[in-house]
Design an enzyme around this catalytic site. Structure first.
Site, PDB file in Angstrom:
ATOM      1  N   ARG A  57      39.762  83.441  18.437  1.00 48.12           N
ATOM      2  CA  ARG A  57      39.333  84.399  17.426  1.00 48.12           C
ATOM      3  C   ARG A  57      37.841  84.227  17.143  1.00 48.12           C
ATOM      4  O   ARG A  57      37.225  83.234  17.538  1.00 48.12           O
ATOM      5  CB  ARG A  57      40.133  84.191  16.137  1.00 48.12           C
ATOM      6  CG  ARG A  57      41.576  84.628  16.220  1.00 48.12           C
ATOM      7  CD  ARG A  57      42.363  84.226  14.984  1.00 48.12           C
ATOM      8  NE  ARG A  57      42.573  82.789  14.894  1.00 48.12           N
ATOM      9  CZ  ARG A  57      43.230  82.178  13.907  1.00 48.12           C
ATOM     10  NH1 ARG A  57      43.740  82.896  12.916  1.00 48.12           N
ATOM     11  NH2 ARG A  57      43.389  80.867  13.911  1.00 48.12           N
ATOM     12  N   LYS A 102      38.345  79.041  11.865  1.00 48.41           N
ATOM     13  CA  LYS A 102      39.016  77.765  11.604  1.00 48.41           C
ATOM     14  C   LYS A 102      38.071  76.768  10.965  1.00 48.41           C
ATOM     15  O   LYS A 102      36.852  76.901  11.015  1.00 48.41           O
ATOM     16  CB  LYS A 102      39.597  77.188  12.895  1.00 48.41           C
ATOM     17  CG  LYS A 102      40.751  77.993  13.462  1.00 48.41           C
ATOM     18  CD  LYS A 102      41.919  78.104  12.473  1.00 48.41           C
ATOM     19  CE  LYS A 102      42.634  76.791  12.241  1.00 48.41           C
ATOM     20  NZ  LYS A 102      43.760  76.926  11.271  1.00 48.41           N
ATOM     21  N   TYR A 141      38.710  79.394   6.990  1.00 49.59           N
ATOM     22  CA  TYR A 141      39.916  78.657   6.605  1.00 49.59           C
ATOM     23  C   TYR A 141      39.581  77.166   6.631  1.00 49.59           C
ATOM     24  O   TYR A 141      39.032  76.670   7.608  1.00 49.59           O
ATOM     25  CB  TYR A 141      41.058  78.926   7.590  1.00 49.59           C
ATOM     26  CG  TYR A 141      41.663  80.304   7.499  1.00 49.59           C
ATOM     27  CD1 TYR A 141      42.338  80.711   6.347  1.00 49.59           C
ATOM     28  CD2 TYR A 141      41.603  81.189   8.564  1.00 49.59           C
ATOM     29  CE1 TYR A 141      42.896  81.983   6.263  1.00 49.59           C
ATOM     30  CE2 TYR A 141      42.161  82.462   8.491  1.00 49.59           C
ATOM     31  CZ  TYR A 141      42.816  82.849   7.332  1.00 49.59           C
ATOM     32  OH  TYR A 141      43.365  84.095   7.247  1.00 49.59           O
ATOM     33  N   HIS A 150      41.937  74.547   4.647  1.00 50.72           N
ATOM     34  CA  HIS A 150      43.174  73.772   4.492  1.00 50.72           C
ATOM     35  C   HIS A 150      42.855  72.299   4.242  1.00 50.72           C
ATOM     36  O   HIS A 150      43.346  71.404   4.924  1.00 50.72           O
ATOM     37  CB  HIS A 150      44.064  73.939   5.732  1.00 50.72           C
ATOM     38  CG  HIS A 150      44.477  75.357   6.002  1.00 50.72           C
ATOM     39  ND1 HIS A 150      45.391  76.030   5.225  1.00 50.72           N
ATOM     40  CD2 HIS A 150      44.083  76.240   6.961  1.00 50.72           C
ATOM     41  CE1 HIS A 150      45.548  77.261   5.693  1.00 50.72           C
ATOM     42  NE2 HIS A 150      44.766  77.418   6.733  1.00 50.72           N
ATOM     43  N   GLU A 174      41.907  80.731   2.453  1.00 48.73           N
ATOM     44  CA  GLU A 174      43.312  80.612   2.069  1.00 48.73           C
ATOM     45  C   GLU A 174      43.538  80.476   0.569  1.00 48.73           C
ATOM     46  O   GLU A 174      44.678  80.582   0.101  1.00 48.73           O
ATOM     47  CB  GLU A 174      43.986  79.444   2.800  1.00 48.73           C
ATOM     48  CG  GLU A 174      43.572  78.048   2.351  1.00 48.73           C
ATOM     49  CD  GLU A 174      42.331  77.530   3.055  1.00 48.73           C
ATOM     50  OE1 GLU A 174      42.033  76.343   2.880  1.00 48.73           O
ATOM     51  OE2 GLU A 174      41.664  78.315   3.784  1.00 48.73           O
ATOM     52  N   ASP A 192      49.363  73.783   8.971  1.00 48.47           N
ATOM     53  CA  ASP A 192      47.998  73.744   8.446  1.00 48.47           C
ATOM     54  C   ASP A 192      47.909  73.034   7.104  1.00 48.47           C
ATOM     55  O   ASP A 192      46.857  72.506   6.747  1.00 48.47           O
ATOM     56  CB  ASP A 192      47.444  75.175   8.281  1.00 48.47           C
ATOM     57  CG  ASP A 192      46.770  75.674   9.551  1.00 48.47           C
ATOM     58  OD1 ASP A 192      46.294  74.844  10.325  1.00 48.47           O
ATOM     59  OD2 ASP A 192      46.722  76.896   9.749  1.00 48.47           O
TER      60      ASP A 192
END
Length: 367
Positions: free
Chosen positions: A15, A75, A94, A96, A118, A270
């Site tokens: 991505r 990510k 993101y 996490h 998130e 995740d």
């Protein structure tokens, strides 16, 4: 503002954080966008298209980080990127954090402004930047689970939909959130018998109203989970605690109650996973087996379908990127309460309490 879009370097992550359409919008509003060469190729967007949209192509990831006020990616930064992040630099991606103490400590040390997709949260409690990837992951969980039920890859040898004269496979879904509902849709579409469990009766009523009769709901409890794992072929973990670690709903001891070849797909990986035996895997090596139970725990499931995933993600992130670029993070977050929830770490301080709760650090890093 100068916005950088680096190439994702996590294993098999194809991505990209911004499409050419997003670049065009930012440039049209007076911003400069740096895109690392070949960053979009995995999603089908080539350097020439980015250039036509107004981007400046830079050769290395180092160049992108050094040139940018804000980094927009997909990510969380991995170890090779930690030292590239600069003080006061906005990193929008993101994260996490609750699942990685090393990442959290690295971002604290960086003194950057870390805004996590998130945890951006709307007034109704929904997570607009997590939802599209949860939709992809929920649907993929059934797609991948069905594949790994095949005997050559150590599954039970079950066709989820069955055939005339043979009962269909059975799918157990833990969590009736976005992941769970999307997984249930896919499994029901294949003809499988589906049980979806949650502690939120409002969600169970919703599922009961929208799903066909071969999708049944049940209140989630240890007793009920232990009962169902004995008879279900595919078990999907789709539990989410906003910004925190996922609860361990399936323990190592429970594996002995499952039939050999049962497949576990932990979409909560995740956030540390909702199964005790979960450990993050990659698309390159997606599964492992413990006690004859197949575990699929890929930490970036949507990365396997990057064209779909990139478009779905950037549809929802671009408006926030524009706000951050036009107003700066402080004003943008002050004016938009949803975006303010995305602030996780700011200049060496944690500003999202679930992160400190995950590591039991007390107030040492908390602002």
């Amino acid at each position: 503002m100068k916005i950088g879009v680096p190439k994702e370097i996590k294993n098999n992550e194809n991505r990209v954080g911004m499409t050419p359409a997003g670049v065009f919008e930012l440039v049209n509003q007076g911003h400069t966008v740096y895109v690392q060469s070949t960053a979009g190729e995995g999603s089908g967007f080539f350097d020439e298209v980015y250039q036509e949209a107004g981007a400046i192509i830079l050769e290395t990831i180092q160049d992108v980080y050094q040139s940018s006020d804000m980094i927009v990616k997909v990510k969380e930064p991995i170890q090779e990127e930690y030292d590239l992040i600069q003080p006061n630099q906005i990193v929008f991606t993101y994260f996490h954090f609750a699942s990685s103490e090393a990442l959290t400590l690295a971002m604290l040390k960086s003194n950057a402004v870390c805004i996590a997709y998130e945890t951006v949260e709307d007034e109704d409690g929904t997570l607009p930047l997590l939802t599209p990837m949860s939709e992809v992951a929920g649907r993929m969980a059934i797609q991948q689970g069905a594949k790994y039920l095949e005997k050559p890859i150590k599954g039970r040898g079950i066709l989820l939909g069955g055939v005339p004269g043979v009962t269909p496979g059975k799918v157990l879904i833990l969590g009736a959130g976005v992941v769970g509902v999307q997984a249930a849709k896919m499994a029901a579409g294949l003809g499988a018998h589906v049980t979806i469990m949650d502690v939120n009766m409002k969600r169970l009523r919703y599922v009961n109203d929208i799903m066909p009769s071969h999708v049944v709901t049940e209140y989630s409890s240890v007793y009920n989970i232990k009962k169902h794992i004995q008879t279900h072929d595919l078990i999907i973990g789709g539990v989410l605690l906003k910004g925190g670690k996922a609860p361990k709903l399936i323990t190592r001891a429970m594996l002995k109650d499952m039939r050999p070849g049962t497949v576990l797909v932990d979409v909560a990986v995740d956030q540390g996973g909702c199964m005790e035996t979960t450990k993050a895997t990659t698309h390159e090596d997606p599964t492992f087996i413990i006690d004859d139970i197949v575990h699929y725990c890929v930490a970036n499931m949507p990365g396997a379908v990057p064209y779909t995933s990139t478009l779905a993600l950037t549809n929802v992130t671009l408006p926030y990127v524009l706000k951050l670029a036009n107003k700066g993070w402080e004003k943008a977050c002050a004016e938009d309460a949803s975006l303010a929830y995305g602030l996780n770490i700011v200049n060496g301080k944690i500003v999202y309490k679930e992160i400190t709760e995950a590591f039991e650090w007390g107030v040492e890093y908390y602002a």
